[in-house]
Design an enzyme around this catalytic site. Sequence first.
Site, PDB file in Angstrom:
ATOM      1  N   LYS A   1       0.860  -1.188   0.000  1.00 42.71           N
ATOM      2  CA  LYS A   1       0.000   0.000   0.000  1.00 42.71           C
ATOM      3  C   LYS A   1       0.896   1.237   0.000  1.00 42.71           C
ATOM      4  O   LYS A   1       1.909   1.268   0.710  1.00 42.71           O
ATOM      5  CB  LYS A   1      -0.908  -0.019   1.236  1.00 42.71           C
ATOM      6  CG  LYS A   1      -1.994   1.051   1.229  1.00 42.71           C
ATOM      7  CD  LYS A   1      -2.929   0.887   2.433  1.00 42.71           C
ATOM      8  CE  LYS A   1      -4.057   1.916   2.449  1.00 42.71           C
ATOM      9  NZ  LYS A   1      -4.967   1.741   3.606  1.00 42.71           N
TER      10      LYS A   1
ATOM     11  N   SER B   1     -10.197  -0.643   6.554  1.00 41.09           N
ATOM     12  CA  SER B   1      -9.541  -0.407   5.264  1.00 41.09           C
ATOM     13  C   SER B   1      -8.808  -1.606   4.679  1.00 41.09           C
ATOM     14  O   SER B   1      -8.376  -1.557   3.531  1.00 41.09           O
ATOM     15  CB  SER B   1      -8.565   0.770   5.372  1.00 41.09           C
ATOM     16  OG  SER B   1      -9.278   1.978   5.284  1.00 41.09           O
TER      17      SER B   1
ATOM     18  N   SER C   1      -9.894   1.708   2.357  1.00 37.43           N
ATOM     19  CA  SER C   1      -8.971   2.501   1.544  1.00 37.43           C
ATOM     20  C   SER C   1      -7.876   1.682   0.861  1.00 37.43           C
ATOM     21  O   SER C   1      -7.246   2.167  -0.065  1.00 37.43           O
ATOM     22  CB  SER C   1      -8.316   3.554   2.420  1.00 37.43           C
ATOM     23  OG  SER C   1      -7.449   2.938   3.369  1.00 37.43           O
TER      24      SER C   1
END
Lengths: 491, 492
Positions: B81, B180, B156
């Site tokens: 990420k 997330s 996210s």
Amino acid sequence: MSVTDDSVLVTSPTTGAVWEVVIGLEVHAELHTATKLFCACPNSFGDEPNTNVCPVCLGLPGSLPVLNRRAVELAMRLGRALGCTVNDSTFARKNYFYPDMPKDYQVSQYDEPVNTDGVLELPDGSRVGIERAHMEEDTGKNTHAGGGGRIHDADYSLIDYNRAGVPLVEIVGRPDIRSAEQAKAYVEELRGVLLATGASDAKMEEGSLRVDANVSVRPAGSTELGTRCEIKNLNSLRSLGRAIDYEARRQIDLLESGERIRQETRHWDEEGGRTRPGRSKEEAEDYRYFQEPDLVPLEPDADWLAAVDASLPALPAQRRARLAAAAGVAPGDVALHVARGLDGLALAAIEAGGDPSRVLNHVEHNLAVEGAEALDPTHLAELVRLEADGALTATQAKTVLANMVGSGRSPGDIAAERGFEAMDTGALEAAVDELIAAKPDEWAEFCGDDERKRGKLTGFFVGQVMKATKGQADGKAVTALLDARRDAARG
Amino acid sequence: MSTSHGTATAVDIAAAVRAGERSAVEVLEPYLAAIEARDAELHAFNLVTADEARDAAAALDRRVAAGEDPGPLAGVPVALKDNLCTRGVPTTCSSRILEGWRPPYDATVVARLTAAGAVSVGKTNLDEFAMGSSTENSAFGPTRNPHDPTRVPGGSSGGSAAAVAAGFAPVALGSDTGGSIRQPAALCGVVGVKPTYGLVSRYGLVAFASSLDQIGPFATTVRDAALLLEVIAGHDPCDSTSIPQPAPGLVDVLDRGVEGLRVGVIAELTGEGIAPDVARRVTEAAEALERAGATVGEASVPAAALGLSAYYLIAPAEASSNLARYDGVRYGLRVDARTTGEMMEASRTAGFGDEVKRRIMLGTYALSAGYRDAYYGKALRVRTLIARDFAAAYERFDVLLSPTSPTTAFPIGDKAADPLSMYLNDVCTIPTNLVGDAAMSVPFGTGDDGLPVGVQVLAPALGEVPMFRVGAALEAAAPGAAAVRPDGEEQP
């Protein structure tokens, strides 16, 4: 907490009204650690800008703080030395935007500080309350260049983050101080405690000790606090004293002309000798404190606290009390001895049988030299004994003492080598009579009624006798002899 | 597209590479080819580091040839990420404000992955600063769901979830502040784990809400997720909130079954607001666990329903402070202006997207003088209340069950204009973050629309072992797993 019995009051020259000045000091001291508060960067003054930095103290994205155990230990030691309660504590974030602050928040202890409720006793016996002494991180240092040279009008700014993250302890004193002199004494005493505990090297000139003063005034006898102004940019004890006196005067003038004091931050202008308002925007700041989620609560266990207590050195007030008791004087009389770190020598010399007042006198006036602390106290005791016995005059004793420092030799040896020995009375009388005969005009004046002239001439005659006897005469004995001869001459 | 690599798990890859049966370079290429073929469409990555990956794989192969063991993730491609710091490699948080910034250090998890032999293939897209549930709030455009590119992958960590679902990497790392990892895992049909707070170091994770953030794995199998978590977990002296314990052994517990475990289905998170087809899968999951030997009952966590409100005060409050450092002074975007203050304002105005600004404002307000106690203070008290309710539930149950997300993946643009309905996506996942517990999402069949459904397994702090046992049992019992493969390949 009530402080001095008779507060220092200021009488207005214009109105004759009597005012009391109320002062509370906030002192920031850099903790004397090897590394910064939350990272392993060196805590070091004066290095090349931006060389002692890492992701943590630069507040780079993703970095996290790790609390420096040594910093905590020093803060707790200071707390104990100030008689504070050492609490379980937490850190909070103080949020505001400023370019010298890498994270745009400062990690500081807020509602749960490590040390609370202490007291600092000053040499004059007055006591100043300590509200709290908490840890926080320092900011970087801005240099504004070009243009007006201040943040809002400079052409550009340079930032050195070497200082960012340096551990500080902020010592918040209660508004118990009543004069500029007492404020200076407080800072000096606090400095002594910081040095004694090893918490800080406390150098005002290097900024490792910084003082802000909250000053207000009120009519004498009032118990309500007036509106205060916080004075910043105080870089020396002298500035502190001058700024307080100026600010008190300014506030009294304002109040006496019917105006109100605006609570604000003011900056001391050393050159202009005045305080000036800071930006009013600062007052509206809302710091949005909340507990720092990247750190866990600090809960020192009993063992750690006991170790801190065990590591506490004797503090200046205790040392003063001890020496004063041994010498039979007031603690305030030995403040200088303690401040110079020569109280141990004086105490040992007294305990070795030295006359206390002679020991204190020598230490105070004749030992402000390097190496004095290494003197053998038994030698100092021996010296004052020789002096008390009349074997050495005051002048000789001074010379011998100067030769003792750094040499490790005994006063007897030095006196013998120099040929110092007590003059017998006959020899002294002969020397005085000889001088009187040689200086008939001066002698006649000395015997006259003009007190002022006689005072001057006493010095002259004593000096001449000293010269003639190569310093072996005792000044006091010469004076006594001169007076006796004068009395005889006047019938 | 090629799917020959698609069924390989991290466990298989590492075993083959360690044994010298496959080279890390051979393993890597099909993944890079898959990215090449389809990421222009899906936009799972902000940055593909193909050259660096090839170099790293070649270096690993040399070590194997020299008789060394590169570690438990030898040759395993991994997607990171883009809020995890990677030394010398841009880390953007999908925000313009970090334009041009290259971290001078690796996050602890990145260093641990590298030390274990994993090969990073790139940085994945996210909602800006991890604020969002759809990956639409990225400054670089949305990520698309591999199962249906008209739909969101969740967020996210949508880029990481999509990357694993699309076969761009067998495993990935994400971060989970309010769901997330778990929500995008559910929407993309992969496994996603939010470990116990403090189990995985946050050092090098760009902070959103420090007391809630936690890094965790994405994988196609529960076993791979367990392996990845074993590698990244364990005490880190650089993170003061890191639990001073070694990583738990997880891979070895997966075959223990669920016999005797007590499973509670959270009543408050299975009724109103949950799509019926999703709720049905949770019921089926509970039944499957019961068949496998677990005791199943209904659990009540009344305060869980308050989680969303508390979260949207606490998380923005911390974010408002965490994001203050992006001021244009030291790194990232700077928009010049007349004064320092105006420069900061102009930089932040240009650098942050709408959702980030919205949360900074919310958080600033929640902490401001006069409102702090009513908002932030009250939210903290609610947090304590939720923790108490969960603790009570865990006296009766070893793990709890709920949907991961109220619905399957929704169309791109559907909720973008309505922050509140977007926030509701995280109603089932948020309570775990507030309490600091563990939870994971395991794919469990599909909804009526044929899109993946995730079932959430919740466990108390450091309850990863029972959680993974239940996760493995659900995986084994999951209906129609073959139907949800995004690459169209049937599984046997």
